[in-house]
Design a protein around this motif. Structure first.
Motif, PDB file in Angstrom:
ATOM      1  N   GLN A  41     -13.505   2.559  -3.473  1.00 39.24           N
ATOM      2  CA  GLN A  41     -12.573   1.959  -2.510  1.00 39.24           C
ATOM      3  C   GLN A  41     -12.031   0.625  -3.020  1.00 39.24           C
ATOM      4  N   ASP A  45      -8.181  -0.063  -3.927  1.00 47.32           N
ATOM      5  CA  ASP A  45      -7.489  -1.162  -3.250  1.00 47.32           C
ATOM      6  C   ASP A  45      -6.835  -2.110  -4.255  1.00 47.32           C
ATOM      7  N   ARG A  48      -3.780  -0.320  -5.588  1.00 42.91           N
ATOM      8  CA  ARG A  48      -2.715  -0.220  -4.586  1.00 42.91           C
ATOM      9  C   ARG A  48      -2.021  -1.565  -4.377  1.00 42.91           C
ATOM     10  N   LYS A  49      -2.792  -2.654  -4.303  1.00 40.67           N
ATOM     11  CA  LYS A  49      -2.218  -3.964  -3.990  1.00 40.67           C
ATOM     12  C   LYS A  49      -1.680  -4.710  -5.207  1.00 40.67           C
ATOM     13  N   TYR A 131      -7.951  -9.521   0.095  1.00 38.89           N
ATOM     14  CA  TYR A 131      -8.732  -8.763   1.068  1.00 38.89           C
ATOM     15  C   TYR A 131      -8.761  -9.425   2.437  1.00 38.89           C
TER      16      TYR A 131
END
Length: 132
Positions: A41, A45, A48-49, A131
């Protein structure tokens, strides 16, 4: 001199290869207390970011560290090894070699590279703002 350059180059290649795993682990550790997630995960993440380059954020200080750490460790090992070799016997036992390797690594890590590690971890910490 050629041996030292090759050792530094191989250390930088190894660092570049394993860096995405290391940065995923570091960010996972930073967020484990707040909200538990898996390494997959965290890596997803990051991708993706930040894209693929997010997996290599902070790589520059790590590579620069090897320009100093690896040669100092290698030369330190060779110097200590020669200091402990007797004139009668030109060989050391495996435990002696391991001890000398450990001492040279500690000296190089502590005296030279602490600042590089601090810089790398501070960059990882700053990257965790994604985050929040």
């Amino acid at each position: 001199m050629n041996k030292i350059a090759l050792a530094s180059l191989s250390a930088m290649v190894a660092e570049t290869t394993t860096f995405p795993i290391d940065i995923t682990k570091t960010r996972l550790q930073l967020h484990a207390a707040a909200h538990p997630v898996s390494a997959f995960q965290v890596a997803t993440d990051i991708l993706r970011k930040q894209g693929v380059t997010g997996l290599y954020k902070g790589l520059s200080p790590a590579l620069l560290r090897h320009l100093f750490y690896t040669p100092i460790r290698t030369v330190g090992y060779e110097q200590l090894r020669h200091a402990f070799i007797s004139h009668d016997n030109h060989s050391l036992s495996l435990p002696s070699k391991a001890l000398i390797g450990g001492i040279s690594g500690v000296i190089a890590q502590h005296d030279v590279c602490y600042g590089w590690l601090f810089l790398r971890f501070s960059q990882c910490f700053q990257a965790t703002k994604f985050y929040e």
